[in-house]
Design a protein around this motif. Structure first.
Motif, PDB file in Angstrom:
ATOM      1  N   ASN A 143       3.667 -15.762  -2.456  1.00  0.00           N
ATOM      2  CA  ASN A 143       2.922 -15.160  -1.506  1.00  0.00           C
ATOM      3  C   ASN A 143       3.896 -14.072  -0.799  1.00  0.00           C
ATOM      4  O   ASN A 143       3.605 -13.217   0.106  1.00  0.00           O
ATOM      5  CB  ASN A 143       2.557 -15.991  -0.283  1.00  0.00           C
ATOM      6  CG  ASN A 143       1.117 -16.690  -0.779  1.00  0.00           C
ATOM      7  OD1 ASN A 143       0.397 -16.221  -1.527  1.00  0.00           O
ATOM      8  ND2 ASN A 143       0.881 -18.076  -0.379  1.00  0.00           N
ATOM      9  N   MET A 144       5.098 -14.288  -0.908  1.00  0.00           N
ATOM     10  CA  MET A 144       6.473 -13.322  -0.306  1.00  0.00           C
ATOM     11  C   MET A 144       6.491 -12.288  -0.859  1.00  0.00           C
ATOM     12  O   MET A 144       7.016 -12.397  -2.159  1.00  0.00           O
ATOM     13  CB  MET A 144       7.388 -14.248  -0.097  1.00  0.00           C
ATOM     14  CG  MET A 144       7.241 -15.784   0.844  1.00  0.00           C
ATOM     15  SD  MET A 144       6.533 -15.196   2.404  1.00  0.00           S
ATOM     16  CE  MET A 144       7.722 -14.048   3.106  1.00  0.00           C
ATOM     17  N   LEU A 145       6.318 -11.218  -0.408  1.00  0.00           N
ATOM     18  CA  LEU A 145       6.927  -9.914  -1.221  1.00  0.00           C
ATOM     19  C   LEU A 145       8.333  -9.458  -0.973  1.00  0.00           C
ATOM     20  O   LEU A 145       8.881  -9.719   0.249  1.00  0.00           O
ATOM     21  CB  LEU A 145       6.163  -8.546  -0.339  1.00  0.00           C
ATOM     22  CG  LEU A 145       6.428  -7.341  -0.973  1.00  0.00           C
ATOM     23  CD1 LEU A 145       5.650  -7.060  -2.239  1.00  0.00           C
ATOM     24  CD2 LEU A 145       6.021  -6.061   0.019  1.00  0.00           C
TER      25      LEU A 145
ATOM     26  N   ILE B 246      12.819  -6.241   2.690  1.00  0.00           N
ATOM     27  CA  ILE B 246      11.576  -6.246   2.999  1.00  0.00           C
ATOM     28  C   ILE B 246      11.031  -7.799   2.429  1.00  0.00           C
ATOM     29  O   ILE B 246      11.324  -8.065   1.180  1.00  0.00           O
ATOM     30  CB  ILE B 246      10.854  -5.268   2.472  1.00  0.00           C
ATOM     31  CG1 ILE B 246      11.094  -3.909   2.660  1.00  0.00           C
ATOM     32  CG2 ILE B 246       9.248  -5.659   2.933  1.00  0.00           C
ATOM     33  CD1 ILE B 246      11.040  -3.809   4.255  1.00  0.00           C
ATOM     34  N   CYS B 247      10.846  -8.729   3.049  1.00  0.00           N
ATOM     35  CA  CYS B 247      10.494 -10.189   2.821  1.00  0.00           C
ATOM     36  C   CYS B 247       9.045 -10.625   3.752  1.00  0.00           C
ATOM     37  O   CYS B 247       9.650 -11.042   5.188  1.00  0.00           O
ATOM     38  CB  CYS B 247      11.720 -11.144   3.053  1.00  0.00           C
ATOM     39  SG  CYS B 247      11.202 -12.768   2.776  1.00  0.00           S
ATOM     40  N   ILE B 248       8.179 -10.171   3.273  1.00  0.00           N
ATOM     41  CA  ILE B 248       6.945 -10.499   4.322  1.00  0.00           C
ATOM     42  C   ILE B 248       5.943 -11.322   3.443  1.00  0.00           C
ATOM     43  O   ILE B 248       5.857 -11.484   2.258  1.00  0.00           O
ATOM     44  CB  ILE B 248       6.371  -9.196   4.823  1.00  0.00           C
ATOM     45  CG1 ILE B 248       5.877  -8.347   3.447  1.00  0.00           C
ATOM     46  CG2 ILE B 248       7.292  -8.511   5.687  1.00  0.00           C
ATOM     47  CD1 ILE B 248       5.142  -7.112   3.865  1.00  0.00           C
ATOM     48  N   ASP B 249       5.064 -11.902   4.270  1.00  0.00           N
ATOM     49  CA  ASP B 249       3.984 -12.579   3.515  1.00  0.00           C
ATOM     50  C   ASP B 249       2.806 -11.524   3.219  1.00  0.00           C
ATOM     51  O   ASP B 249       2.235 -10.852   4.294  1.00  0.00           O
ATOM     52  CB  ASP B 249       3.267 -13.541   4.728  1.00  0.00           C
ATOM     53  CG  ASP B 249       2.155 -14.426   4.046  1.00  0.00           C
ATOM     54  OD1 ASP B 249       1.326 -13.872   3.406  1.00  0.00           O
ATOM     55  OD2 ASP B 249       2.198 -15.839   4.172  1.00  0.00           O
ATOM     56  N   LYS B 250       2.530 -11.388   2.021  1.00  0.00           N
ATOM     57  CA  LYS B 250       1.506 -10.368   1.627  1.00  0.00           C
ATOM     58  C   LYS B 250       0.298 -10.512   2.108  1.00  0.00           C
ATOM     59  O   LYS B 250      -0.448  -9.385   2.640  1.00  0.00           O
ATOM     60  CB  LYS B 250       1.501 -10.315  -0.021  1.00  0.00           C
ATOM     61  CG  LYS B 250       2.574  -9.878  -0.551  1.00  0.00           C
ATOM     62  CD  LYS B 250       2.592  -9.961  -2.187  1.00  0.00           C
ATOM     63  CE  LYS B 250       2.534 -11.321  -2.922  1.00  0.00           C
ATOM     64  NZ  LYS B 250       2.636 -11.256  -4.273  1.00  0.00           N
TER      65      LYS B 250
ATOM     66  N   LYS C 297      -0.925  -7.914   5.016  1.00  0.00           N
ATOM     67  CA  LYS C 297      -2.161  -7.037   4.313  1.00  0.00           C
ATOM     68  C   LYS C 297      -1.187  -5.895   3.607  1.00  0.00           C
ATOM     69  O   LYS C 297      -1.667  -4.798   3.701  1.00  0.00           O
ATOM     70  CB  LYS C 297      -3.035  -6.482   5.118  1.00  0.00           C
ATOM     71  CG  LYS C 297      -3.682  -7.195   5.893  1.00  0.00           C
ATOM     72  CD  LYS C 297      -4.513  -8.583   5.176  1.00  0.00           C
ATOM     73  CE  LYS C 297      -5.329  -9.326   5.800  1.00  0.00           C
ATOM     74  NZ  LYS C 297      -5.979 -10.291   5.125  1.00  0.00           N
ATOM     75  N   PHE C 298      -0.302  -6.119   2.957  1.00  0.00           N
ATOM     76  CA  PHE C 298       0.811  -5.504   2.114  1.00  0.00           C
ATOM     77  C   PHE C 298       1.212  -5.921   0.870  1.00  0.00           C
ATOM     78  O   PHE C 298       1.644  -6.863   0.728  1.00  0.00           O
ATOM     79  CB  PHE C 298       1.849  -4.847   2.994  1.00  0.00           C
ATOM     80  CG  PHE C 298       2.760  -3.932   2.578  1.00  0.00           C
ATOM     81  CD1 PHE C 298       2.713  -2.596   2.709  1.00  0.00           C
ATOM     82  CD2 PHE C 298       3.613  -3.990   1.557  1.00  0.00           C
ATOM     83  CE1 PHE C 298       3.282  -1.501   2.553  1.00  0.00           C
ATOM     84  CE2 PHE C 298       4.532  -3.208   0.926  1.00  0.00           C
ATOM     85  CZ  PHE C 298       4.249  -1.657   1.387  1.00  0.00           C
ATOM     86  N   ASP C 299       0.781  -5.112  -0.245  1.00  0.00           N
ATOM     87  CA  ASP C 299       1.281  -5.491  -1.669  1.00  0.00           C
ATOM     88  C   ASP C 299       1.419  -4.162  -2.394  1.00  0.00           C
ATOM     89  O   ASP C 299       1.144  -3.112  -2.241  1.00  0.00           O
ATOM     90  CB  ASP C 299       0.077  -6.148  -2.233  1.00  0.00           C
ATOM     91  CG  ASP C 299       0.582  -7.078  -3.226  1.00  0.00           C
ATOM     92  OD1 ASP C 299       1.814  -7.296  -3.563  1.00  0.00           O
ATOM     93  OD2 ASP C 299      -0.310  -8.072  -3.828  1.00  0.00           O
TER      94      ASP C 299
END
Length: 463
Positions: free
Chosen positions: A395-397, A411-415, A419-421
């Motif tokens: 789930n992590m971008l 950039i380390c975020i929960d997609k 709401k970003f992928d």
């Protein structure tokens, strides 16, 4: 007796006297950080490790607020799992990643700050203390007590610092501001409740602990440290130099420096200030130096003691402190700039080049297919630029922007949460990585939507 005989006798006498009172001089250094808030910048860690490798006469300490979640890595994952446990009414001990990181760098001791308390309850605090102790990093706080009156953690340690002229007993005294809590908290039914005060005694979850005045306790423990053979005493205190206002009088550095005899230097924290050296005078007329190394690893304090040994006793003949500024890329600022670039895109735009919307300088970026082991990311990037979770889940971008050999944005975020992928074709990958170059292969189709006040952004790589 002739003149030559008299001069010879005087010469021998002089040698004998000087031999009896001969002295040796040496020096020791104390490196100090504070208010790291969950993340040790790579550049800070490398500087500290190099200093510790160069000489044996160096100690490394931290003045508190080392626990927090804002590192976009292993500590974020630790808190994510912790909050998930709490939501499910569970208490599970999970290892604090920062303990291993601080052991790897070479920390001797850390002091409890207010964030170590507000990050949970006593169960979680016990886990933090246990994890650091298992790594051989002492956790200190002389004025924190169990309900039965015993010390909750060690009040101090005495480290035998090696020098070319023998060992020096360095006493490290840990002290914590009494105002460690919050003004309010959530009860079991998730109702907001105003706390009686922000002192530990009025914080839920810490009923089995209490704190006493750090200045009064310092007076007691400094005497004890002297009896235990401390040659030099450094108070490492999570408390600021001056009270903020009458409501928050807990900053006690000035009182500590002027009212407690026997302290040679103080490392302050909590206020996020940079203090190279402030001088105070205690009741015995001795100089006490104070330093504070800012916040989040922006600098590190270096305290130097020059000592002279007369027979078996060391005496400080000179002391000073300095701040080493730690140059590091603006990772947080660039993280914000990355997303700000997308917010400025007109909704009619269907295609973008990353180079056109990203304001910071970069010459390549690595996009990693998740799940992925952290060692694979480190190998591709070239160094351990951050403390990542052992496995970065699907789930992590994960995008790492480079300029030369340095990471300038991570950039380390929960997609799903953000709401970003970003989507790539399988042919774009080399192993688990896509390497993106500005103005070469940085073109993407963009789809932006607003849903319930939140903007979603989806990029699809195009050739």
């Amino acid at each position: 007796m002739n003149r030559k005989a008299i001069m010879a006798i005087i010469g021998i006498s002089t040698l004998l006297v000087s031999g009896c009172s001969s002295t040796n001089t040496t020096e020791i250094n104390v490196l100090a950080t504070t208010d790291l808030h969950g993340s040790i910048p790579y550049e800070l860690g490398e500087y500290a490790k190099n200093e510790l490798k160069k000489e044996e006469n160096v100690a490394l300490v931290d003045a508190g607020d080392f626990i927090d979640r804002y590192d976009r890595g292993a500590m974020d994952k630790y808190f994510e799992l912790k909050y998930e446990d709490e939501h499910n009414n569970k208490q599970i001990h999970r290892e604090v990643p920062l303990a291993k990181d601080m052991k790897e760098i070479g920390y001797d001791a850390v002091v409890l700050g207010n964030h170590e308390f507000i990050s949970g309850n006593k169960f979680y605090l016990d886990g933090i203390v246990s994890d650091f102790n298992k790594q051989g990093v002492d956790v200190l706080s002389a004025n924190t007590y169990n309900k039965n009156g015993s010390n909750y953690v060690k009040p101090y340690v005495i480290k035998k610092v090696k020098t070319s002229d023998g060992e020096v007993n360095l006493g490290i005294l840990g002290l914590t501001i009494k105002e460690v809590g919050r003004d309010w908290y959530w009860d079991k039914n998730w109702n907001r409740v105003e706390a009686k005060s922000i002192e530990l005694k009025d914080q839920p979850g810490f009923e089995d602990l209490y704190m006493k005045d750090l200045v009064e306790d310092a007076k007691t423990y400094v005497k004890e440290m002297k009896k235990d053979g401390a040659d030099v005493i450094v108070a490492v205190a999570h408390t600021g130099e001056k009270p903020k206002n009458p409501k928050h009088p807990g900053n006690r550095i000035q009182d500590l420096a002027t009212q407690v005899d026997g302290i040679d230097a103080i490392v302050a924290g909590h206020n996020h200030e940079q203090i190279k050296q402030h001088d105070y005078t205690n009741k015995s007329g001795e100089k006490v130096i104070v330093t504070e190394p800012g916040k989040r690893g922006e600098c590190i304090s270096k305290i130097n003691f020059k000592l002279e040994k007369d027979e078996d006793k060391w005496k400080i003949v000179e002391k000073s402190s300095d701040l080493k500024q730690i140059e590091q890329p603006p990772l947080s600022e660039n993280f914000d700039e990355f997303f700000n670039g997308f917010r400025d895109i007109d909704e009619d735009v269907k295609e973008i080049n990353l180079e056109k919307i990203i304001s910071f300088k970069w010459d390549k970026a690595y996009y990693f297919k998740t799940p992925i082991n952290k060692s694979e990311i480190y190998e591709k990037v070239g160094y351990k630029y951050n403390s990542l979770s052992d496995i970065v889940d699907e789930n992590m971008l994960q995008i790492v922007f480079m300029e030369g050999e340095k990471v300038v944005c991570h950039i380390c975020i929960d997609k799903n949460l953000f709401k970003f992928d970003i989507k790539f074709d399988e042919s774009d990958y080399e192993g688990n990585t896509v390497t993106i170059y500005p103005n070469k292969n940085d073109k993407f189709k963009v789809q932006m939507k607003m849903n319930k006040g939140y903007q979603s952004i989806y990029l699809t790589h195009t050739k």
